[in-house]
Scaffold this motif. Sequence first.
Motif, PDB file in Angstrom:
ATOM      1  N   CYS A 164     -36.832 -55.740  -2.760  1.00 56.81           N
ATOM      2  CA  CYS A 164     -36.123 -56.646  -1.959  1.00 56.81           C
ATOM      3  C   CYS A 164     -34.826 -56.291  -1.680  1.00 56.81           C
ATOM      4  O   CYS A 164     -34.094 -56.739  -0.614  1.00 56.81           O
ATOM      5  CB  CYS A 164     -36.200 -58.241  -2.420  1.00 56.81           C
ATOM      6  SG  CYS A 164     -37.966 -58.689  -2.799  1.00 56.81           S
ATOM      7  N   VAL A 165     -34.042 -55.636  -2.670  1.00 59.57           N
ATOM      8  CA  VAL A 165     -32.677 -55.421  -2.479  1.00 59.57           C
ATOM      9  C   VAL A 165     -32.248 -54.360  -2.053  1.00 59.57           C
ATOM     10  O   VAL A 165     -31.122 -53.717  -1.818  1.00 59.57           O
ATOM     11  CB  VAL A 165     -31.991 -55.784  -3.551  1.00 59.57           C
ATOM     12  CG1 VAL A 165     -31.993 -57.197  -4.421  1.00 59.57           C
ATOM     13  CG2 VAL A 165     -32.400 -54.603  -4.939  1.00 59.57           C
ATOM     14  N   ALA A 166     -33.427 -53.210  -1.635  1.00 58.68           N
ATOM     15  CA  ALA A 166     -33.194 -51.952  -1.096  1.00 58.68           C
ATOM     16  C   ALA A 166     -32.391 -51.988   0.186  1.00 58.68           C
ATOM     17  O   ALA A 166     -31.465 -50.883   0.137  1.00 58.68           O
ATOM     18  CB  ALA A 166     -34.505 -51.320  -0.797  1.00 58.68           C
ATOM     19  N   GLY A 167     -32.534 -52.760   1.031  1.00 62.25           N
ATOM     20  CA  GLY A 167     -31.734 -52.487   2.242  1.00 62.25           C
ATOM     21  C   GLY A 167     -30.552 -52.928   2.103  1.00 62.25           C
ATOM     22  O   GLY A 167     -29.501 -52.320   2.597  1.00 62.25           O
ATOM     23  N   THR A 168     -30.234 -53.730   1.132  1.00 60.54           N
ATOM     24  CA  THR A 168     -28.565 -54.040   0.677  1.00 60.54           C
ATOM     25  C   THR A 168     -27.963 -53.081   0.017  1.00 60.54           C
ATOM     26  O   THR A 168     -26.706 -52.498   0.322  1.00 60.54           O
ATOM     27  CB  THR A 168     -28.613 -55.328  -0.151  1.00 60.54           C
ATOM     28  OG1 THR A 168     -29.081 -56.589   0.455  1.00 60.54           O
ATOM     29  CG2 THR A 168     -27.125 -55.538  -0.735  1.00 60.54           C
ATOM     30  N   LEU A 213     -31.191 -46.125  -6.415  1.00 60.59           N
ATOM     31  CA  LEU A 213     -32.424 -45.855  -7.028  1.00 60.59           C
ATOM     32  C   LEU A 213     -33.471 -46.960  -6.635  1.00 60.59           C
ATOM     33  O   LEU A 213     -33.771 -47.748  -7.425  1.00 60.59           O
ATOM     34  CB  LEU A 213     -32.116 -46.025  -8.597  1.00 60.59           C
ATOM     35  CG  LEU A 213     -31.105 -44.843  -8.984  1.00 60.59           C
ATOM     36  CD1 LEU A 213     -30.925 -45.139 -10.613  1.00 60.59           C
ATOM     37  CD2 LEU A 213     -31.449 -43.401  -8.640  1.00 60.59           C
ATOM     38  N   ASN A 214     -33.471 -46.833  -5.274  1.00 58.56           N
ATOM     39  CA  ASN A 214     -34.557 -47.692  -4.689  1.00 58.56           C
ATOM     40  C   ASN A 214     -36.129 -47.533  -5.013  1.00 58.56           C
ATOM     41  O   ASN A 214     -36.327 -46.297  -5.216  1.00 58.56           O
ATOM     42  CB  ASN A 214     -34.426 -47.937  -3.190  1.00 58.56           C
ATOM     43  CG  ASN A 214     -32.931 -48.632  -2.889  1.00 58.56           C
ATOM     44  OD1 ASN A 214     -32.566 -49.412  -3.383  1.00 58.56           O
ATOM     45  ND2 ASN A 214     -32.586 -48.003  -1.938  1.00 58.56           N
ATOM     46  N   HIS A 215     -36.942 -48.383  -5.123  1.00 56.09           N
ATOM     47  CA  HIS A 215     -38.286 -48.182  -5.433  1.00 56.09           C
ATOM     48  C   HIS A 215     -39.241 -49.360  -5.035  1.00 56.09           C
ATOM     49  O   HIS A 215     -38.390 -50.465  -4.272  1.00 56.09           O
ATOM     50  CB  HIS A 215     -38.547 -48.013  -6.951  1.00 56.09           C
ATOM     51  CG  HIS A 215     -37.921 -49.389  -7.714  1.00 56.09           C
ATOM     52  ND1 HIS A 215     -38.564 -50.484  -8.102  1.00 56.09           N
ATOM     53  CD2 HIS A 215     -36.745 -49.498  -7.974  1.00 56.09           C
ATOM     54  CE1 HIS A 215     -37.942 -51.301  -8.550  1.00 56.09           C
ATOM     55  NE2 HIS A 215     -36.647 -50.832  -8.605  1.00 56.09           N
ATOM     56  N   LEU A 216     -40.447 -49.328  -5.004  1.00 53.48           N
ATOM     57  CA  LEU A 216     -41.489 -50.286  -4.411  1.00 53.48           C
ATOM     58  C   LEU A 216     -41.707 -51.314  -5.568  1.00 53.48           C
ATOM     59  O   LEU A 216     -42.808 -52.063  -5.416  1.00 53.48           O
ATOM     60  CB  LEU A 216     -42.376 -49.686  -3.873  1.00 53.48           C
ATOM     61  CG  LEU A 216     -42.118 -48.797  -2.564  1.00 53.48           C
ATOM     62  CD1 LEU A 216     -43.522 -48.311  -2.162  1.00 53.48           C
ATOM     63  CD2 LEU A 216     -41.575 -49.787  -1.536  1.00 53.48           C
ATOM     64  N   TYR A 217     -41.161 -51.250  -6.853  1.00 51.91           N
ATOM     65  CA  TYR A 217     -41.747 -52.023  -7.984  1.00 51.91           C
ATOM     66  C   TYR A 217     -40.765 -53.329  -8.058  1.00 51.91           C
ATOM     67  O   TYR A 217     -39.836 -53.671  -7.323  1.00 51.91           O
ATOM     68  CB  TYR A 217     -41.806 -51.293  -9.175  1.00 51.91           C
ATOM     69  CG  TYR A 217     -42.563 -52.143 -10.328  1.00 51.91           C
ATOM     70  CD1 TYR A 217     -43.944 -52.026 -10.015  1.00 51.91           C
ATOM     71  CD2 TYR A 217     -42.019 -52.443 -11.433  1.00 51.91           C
ATOM     72  CE1 TYR A 217     -44.803 -52.494 -11.256  1.00 51.91           C
ATOM     73  CE2 TYR A 217     -42.764 -53.109 -12.256  1.00 51.91           C
ATOM     74  CZ  TYR A 217     -44.000 -53.118 -12.192  1.00 51.91           C
ATOM     75  OH  TYR A 217     -44.946 -53.443 -13.151  1.00 51.91           O
ATOM     76  N   GLY A 218     -41.146 -54.345  -8.920  1.00 50.51           N
ATOM     77  CA  GLY A 218     -40.391 -55.411  -9.276  1.00 50.51           C
ATOM     78  C   GLY A 218     -40.777 -56.597  -9.262  1.00 50.51           C
ATOM     79  O   GLY A 218     -40.686 -57.647 -10.069  1.00 50.51           O
ATOM     80  N   CYS A 219     -41.507 -56.856  -8.342  1.00 52.37           N
ATOM     81  CA  CYS A 219     -42.202 -58.215  -8.198  1.00 52.37           C
ATOM     82  C   CYS A 219     -43.606 -58.109  -7.291  1.00 52.37           C
ATOM     83  O   CYS A 219     -43.975 -57.151  -6.847  1.00 52.37           O
ATOM     84  CB  CYS A 219     -41.096 -59.210  -7.047  1.00 52.37           C
ATOM     85  SG  CYS A 219     -41.574 -60.820  -7.568  1.00 52.37           S
ATOM     86  N   GLY A 220     -44.310 -59.226  -7.240  1.00 51.98           N
ATOM     87  CA  GLY A 220     -45.679 -59.211  -6.597  1.00 51.98           C
ATOM     88  C   GLY A 220     -46.392 -58.082  -7.625  1.00 51.98           C
ATOM     89  O   GLY A 220     -47.520 -57.580  -6.848  1.00 51.98           O
TER      90      GLY A 220
END
Length: 517
Positions: free
Chosen positions: A142-146, A171-178
């Motif tokens: 969710c915070v990748a854009g920021t 260090l953006n990624h697609l994990y963390g929630c859901g």
Amino acid sequence: MVTEAAIRTKPLRIKVHPDDNVAIVANSGGLPAGTVFDDGLTLVDHVPQGHKVALTDIPEGGIVRRYGEVIGTADRPLAKGCWIDEFSVRLPAPPVLEELPLATKVPAPLPPLDGYTFDGYRNPDGSVGTRNILGISTSVHCVAGTVDYVVRLVKEKLLPRYPNVDDVVGLNHLYGCGVAINAPAAVVPIRALQNLALNPNFGGEIMVVSLGCEKLQPERLVPEAYAGEADDTIVRMQDERFTGFQAMVDAIMAMAETHLETLNRRKREPVPASELVVGMQCGGSDAFSGVTANPAVGFCSDLLVRAGATVMFSEVTEVRDAVHLLTPRCKTEAIGRALIREMDWYDRYLAAGETDRSANPTPGNKKGGLANIVEKALGSIAKSGTSAISGVLAPGEKATTRGLIFAATPASDFVCGTMQLASGITLQVFTTGRGTPYGLAAVPVIKMATRKDLSARWHDLIDIDAGRIATGEKTIEEIGWELFHLLLEVASGRKKPWSDHWGLHNALAVFNPAPVT
């Protein structure tokens, strides 16, 4: 030495092992039907470059052998001189894991290689980096854009004031929630994200941007040693003290500047080559991979091990069908069992997805002459050289021993690269036969081509031309030494690989075998 003119005109083939009943055509563009080799072998079909030609008549069901190993059985009668493509060879059964020999042929230690150094960054935990980078971890996509927005600001407004810092990386990624955060397999992505933040190129400066409501709470990414300093390591965008986006950005920028001040005090200093941690990977492989580039990388791997360094090779599906050649090389039976454990885990992972190892070869691999995953694996493991295997890592585990290590990862280029980063590499070597602009922002990636054709066309993307081995201009050993010296230069910051020159850096792709809810 084979001249360029001979490569264009004289029919050339490469037979790897005396027991092989196939060879690959070396000529650029392949050879037409009717071509006659010096020994009288006549091509029945047109055979593209890198593809196999039958050296004898092979009956239907007969063994097809390359690298001295069985790569399959003939799907139909194959006449001497015919083209053998992926449709000609039936995939054999994989080695039975329960029957593999363990530590039965442990190689004797090679002579030590002393006196080689590079200019690296020593860290408080004893590790050594090859770059001085601010890494901004994220606890959720969710915070990748920021983070991307902040990274641009840091580069524009802050980095010029800190000349000793090479870069800032999100260090953006697609994990963390859901996600099923407590599922057994969730240990893989969580462990990987924890260890990514600890890569030696980030200098031990931990910084996490969080949303606040995610399942992967940011504290789980902060090592225990930093637990008392959470205020200096975590920014939560949902924190009620923030009014407006700019307030959030200002907080992240202020935290970044604190870490930049510390990183700016890092200085390069001469350190022994034993402090290198190098990942070996291949992508866009072809039939030359196991003849030129990968054996040269394997020779360099042995040099690095002799120097006391850490070398990782990976890609489970590109090891599975050649694992019977690796378990005897494990230093102990326990290490051999760990290698089998990772093969078995991946077998079950693929089975759960209703597929198997045969899904691995890409259309490009096949166009480059690889018939199946067995042939691909036999060429892939050449990157491991001849040293004893001193350790095995589960996906995302951090290396704690030196020497030659198998770090279990998927074969996907970007997933493998991400997981090797988590395991602690500070440099990566990437071999390719088809070509790829692949790169990583956190560590330099040196790319080696398997063929002269590719090196010539991609002259400003390929760092080393291993195709010179096939033409006889260089030996495997000479290219291996060339790579070794280039590694020291790149690690010292004196040379840039092409991927860094152009800024070609792939996004992180953390391996997540756990359920997404």
